[in-house]
Design a protein around this motif. Structure first.
Motif, PDB file in Angstrom:
ATOM      1  N   VAL A  17       0.810  -1.216   0.000  1.00  0.00           N
ATOM      2  CA  VAL A  17       0.000   0.000   0.000  1.00  0.00           C
ATOM      3  C   VAL A  17       0.850   1.276   0.000  1.00  0.00           C
ATOM      4  CG1 VAL A  17      -0.349   0.047   2.508  1.00  0.00           C
ATOM      5  CG2 VAL A  17      -2.028   1.117   1.000  1.00  0.00           C
ATOM      6  N   GLU A  18       1.927   1.312   0.765  1.00  0.00           N
ATOM      7  CA  GLU A  18       2.754   2.518   0.807  1.00  0.00           C
ATOM      8  C   GLU A  18       3.404   2.795  -0.546  1.00  0.00           C
ATOM      9  OE1 GLU A  18       2.691   4.774   3.164  1.00  0.00           O
ATOM     10  OE2 GLU A  18       1.267   3.472   4.195  1.00  0.00           O
ATOM     11  N   SER A  19       3.890   1.765  -1.209  1.00  0.00           N
ATOM     12  CA  SER A  19       4.485   1.931  -2.537  1.00  0.00           C
ATOM     13  C   SER A  19       3.447   2.415  -3.536  1.00  0.00           C
ATOM     14  CB  SER A  19       5.090   0.620  -3.028  1.00  0.00           C
ATOM     15  OG  SER A  19       6.128   0.215  -2.174  1.00  0.00           O
ATOM     16  N   ALA A  20       2.236   1.885  -3.436  1.00  0.00           N
ATOM     17  CA  ALA A  20       1.163   2.302  -4.353  1.00  0.00           C
ATOM     18  C   ALA A  20       0.811   3.767  -4.156  1.00  0.00           C
ATOM     19  CB  ALA A  20      -0.068   1.429  -4.148  1.00  0.00           C
ATOM     20  N   ARG A  21       0.744   4.205  -2.900  1.00  0.00           N
ATOM     21  CA  ARG A  21       0.422   5.618  -2.634  1.00  0.00           C
ATOM     22  C   ARG A  21       1.490   6.546  -3.191  1.00  0.00           C
ATOM     23  NH1 ARG A  21      -1.755   4.672   3.488  1.00  0.00           N
ATOM     24  NH2 ARG A  21      -3.863   3.996   2.886  1.00  0.00           N
ATOM     25  N   LEU A  22       2.739   6.117  -3.164  1.00  0.00           N
ATOM     26  CA  LEU A  22       3.821   6.921  -3.745  1.00  0.00           C
ATOM     27  C   LEU A  22       3.795   6.895  -5.267  1.00  0.00           C
ATOM     28  CD1 LEU A  22       6.763   5.967  -1.363  1.00  0.00           C
ATOM     29  CD2 LEU A  22       5.584   8.178  -1.499  1.00  0.00           C
ATOM     30  N   GLN A  38      -4.509   8.253  -6.592  1.00  0.00           N
ATOM     31  CA  GLN A  38      -5.368   7.128  -6.231  1.00  0.00           C
ATOM     32  C   GLN A  38      -5.260   6.770  -4.750  1.00  0.00           C
ATOM     33  OE1 GLN A  38      -7.500   4.902  -8.461  1.00  0.00           O
ATOM     34  NE2 GLN A  38      -7.499   7.015  -9.183  1.00  0.00           N
ATOM     35  N   SER A  39      -4.589   7.609  -3.970  1.00  0.00           N
ATOM     36  CA  SER A  39      -4.363   7.311  -2.553  1.00  0.00           C
ATOM     37  C   SER A  39      -5.655   7.031  -1.787  1.00  0.00           C
ATOM     38  CB  SER A  39      -3.606   8.456  -1.882  1.00  0.00           C
ATOM     39  OG  SER A  39      -2.275   8.465  -2.320  1.00  0.00           O
ATOM     40  N   ALA A  40      -6.736   7.697  -2.158  1.00  0.00           N
ATOM     41  CA  ALA A  40      -8.010   7.484  -1.471  1.00  0.00           C
ATOM     42  C   ALA A  40      -8.512   6.055  -1.645  1.00  0.00           C
ATOM     43  CB  ALA A  40      -9.059   8.467  -1.979  1.00  0.00           C
ATOM     44  N   PHE A  41      -8.118   5.402  -2.732  1.00  0.00           N
ATOM     45  CA  PHE A  41      -8.544   4.034  -2.994  1.00  0.00           C
ATOM     46  C   PHE A  41      -7.538   3.001  -2.488  1.00  0.00           C
ATOM     47  CE2 PHE A  41     -10.822   6.258  -6.504  1.00  0.00           C
ATOM     48  CZ  PHE A  41     -12.102   5.972  -6.072  1.00  0.00           C
ATOM     49  N   ALA A  42      -6.360   3.430  -2.057  1.00  0.00           N
ATOM     50  CA  ALA A  42      -5.302   2.505  -1.644  1.00  0.00           C
ATOM     51  C   ALA A  42      -5.367   2.263  -0.141  1.00  0.00           C
ATOM     52  CB  ALA A  42      -3.935   3.061  -2.036  1.00  0.00           C
ATOM     53  N   SER A  43      -5.879   1.091   0.240  1.00  0.00           N
ATOM     54  CA  SER A  43      -5.919   0.741   1.658  1.00  0.00           C
ATOM     55  C   SER A  43      -5.207  -0.575   1.934  1.00  0.00           C
ATOM     56  CB  SER A  43      -7.363   0.694   2.155  1.00  0.00           C
ATOM     57  OG  SER A  43      -8.104  -0.268   1.451  1.00  0.00           O
ATOM     58  N   GLY A  44      -4.850  -1.294   0.869  1.00  0.00           N
ATOM     59  CA  GLY A  44      -4.031  -2.491   0.966  1.00  0.00           C
ATOM     60  C   GLY A  44      -4.662  -3.637   1.728  1.00  0.00           C
ATOM     61  N   PRO A  45      -3.849  -4.543   2.225  1.00  0.00           N
ATOM     62  CA  PRO A  45      -2.399  -4.442   2.322  1.00  0.00           C
ATOM     63  C   PRO A  45      -1.680  -4.541   0.976  1.00  0.00           C
ATOM     64  CG  PRO A  45      -3.116  -6.588   3.110  1.00  0.00           C
ATOM     65  CD  PRO A  45      -4.356  -5.798   2.815  1.00  0.00           C
ATOM     66  N   TRP A  46      -2.334  -5.159  -0.027  1.00  0.00           N
ATOM     67  CA  TRP A  46      -1.738  -5.244  -1.353  1.00  0.00           C
ATOM     68  C   TRP A  46      -2.594  -4.476  -2.337  1.00  0.00           C
ATOM     69  CZ3 TRP A  46       3.049  -6.825  -1.876  1.00  0.00           C
ATOM     70  CH2 TRP A  46       3.590  -7.595  -0.850  1.00  0.00           C
ATOM     71  N   CYS A  47      -1.970  -3.688  -3.165  1.00  0.00           N
ATOM     72  CA  CYS A  47      -2.669  -2.889  -4.162  1.00  0.00           C
ATOM     73  C   CYS A  47      -2.363  -3.438  -5.554  1.00  0.00           C
ATOM     74  CB  CYS A  47      -2.245  -1.426  -4.085  1.00  0.00           C
ATOM     75  SG  CYS A  47      -2.680  -0.651  -2.518  1.00  0.00           S
ATOM     76  N   TRP A  48      -3.413  -3.823  -6.252  1.00  0.00           N
ATOM     77  CA  TRP A  48      -3.287  -4.289  -7.623  1.00  0.00           C
ATOM     78  C   TRP A  48      -3.556  -3.095  -8.518  1.00  0.00           C
ATOM     79  CZ3 TRP A  48      -5.893  -9.747  -8.228  1.00  0.00           C
ATOM     80  CH2 TRP A  48      -5.401 -10.596  -7.243  1.00  0.00           C
ATOM     81  N   LEU A  49      -2.583  -2.720  -9.342  1.00  0.00           N
ATOM     82  CA  LEU A  49      -2.718  -1.551 -10.204  1.00  0.00           C
ATOM     83  C   LEU A  49      -3.354  -1.951 -11.535  1.00  0.00           C
ATOM     84  CD1 LEU A  49      -0.754  -0.625  -8.019  1.00  0.00           C
ATOM     85  CD2 LEU A  49       0.363   0.754  -9.733  1.00  0.00           C
ATOM     86  N   LEU A  50      -4.417  -1.223 -11.879  1.00  0.00           N
ATOM     87  CA  LEU A  50      -5.208  -1.519 -13.065  1.00  0.00           C
ATOM     88  C   LEU A  50      -5.073  -0.390 -14.076  1.00  0.00           C
ATOM     89  CD1 LEU A  50      -8.414  -2.582 -11.103  1.00  0.00           C
ATOM     90  CD2 LEU A  50      -6.525  -4.046 -11.853  1.00  0.00           C
ATOM     91  N   ALA A  51      -5.140  -0.729 -15.360  1.00  0.00           N
ATOM     92  CA  ALA A  51      -5.030   0.272 -16.421  1.00  0.00           C
ATOM     93  C   ALA A  51      -5.915  -0.136 -17.597  1.00  0.00           C
ATOM     94  CB  ALA A  51      -3.572   0.399 -16.875  1.00  0.00           C
ATOM     95  N   ASN A  52      -6.150   0.826 -18.464  1.00  0.00           N
ATOM     96  CA  ASN A  52      -6.818   0.583 -19.734  1.00  0.00           C
ATOM     97  C   ASN A  52      -8.184  -0.090 -19.587  1.00  0.00           C
ATOM     98  OD1 ASN A  52      -7.074   0.661 -22.511  1.00  0.00           O
ATOM     99  ND2 ASN A  52      -5.940  -1.229 -22.834  1.00  0.00           N
TER     100      ASN A  52
END
Length: 134
Positions: free
Chosen positions: A80-85, A90-104
């Protein structure tokens, strides 16, 4: 193709390109196209779909519970910390503990009824991401 079942309001936000982080309890090494399936669940953490939809300015009648509604690309997975950086907007949506990054995100022309599952699952559909228009 792989699929991920998500609470309907969040599935809709992902399909619309608003939410680009999906929070999970486990990491994944999978990268690639992913069907977004809106769960049939009518409550999330004790809060109704209507209340969460209203919070995000969505009409609950436009949600498609129990259906695959979009295709996205799963491009990364991080804590989660890496995703917020990496994705500060998208920090409001990042609560983790693991964040899967989506695109397209690509919304399907019509929702496809399907029974979801926990975790990543295989959707036995003939639809391919290349043929789906935005």
């Amino acid at each position: 193709m792989r699929a991920l079942t998500i609470f309907p309001v969040f599935a809709e936000l992902i399909a619309a390109g608003v939410k680009r982080i999906e929070n999970r309890s486990r990491p994944t090494t999978y990268r690639g196209p992913l069907f977004i399936h809106a769960s049939r669940k009518r409550r999330h953490d004790g809060t109704s779909i209507d209340a969460i939809a209203q919070l995000h300015a969505l009409d609950p009648s436009t949600l498609a519970p129990g259906c695959i509604i979009a295709i996205v690309d799963l491009v990364d997975c991080m804590d989660v910390e890496s995703a917020r950086l990496r994705v500060p907007d998208q920090s409001a949506f990042a609560s983790g503990p693991w964040c899967w990054l989506l695109a397209n995100p690509r919304r399907l022309p019509e929702p496809i009824p399907a029974i979801g599952q926990l975790g990543l699952w295989r959707a036995d559909l003939q639809l391919q991401p290349e043929v789906v228009s935005c």
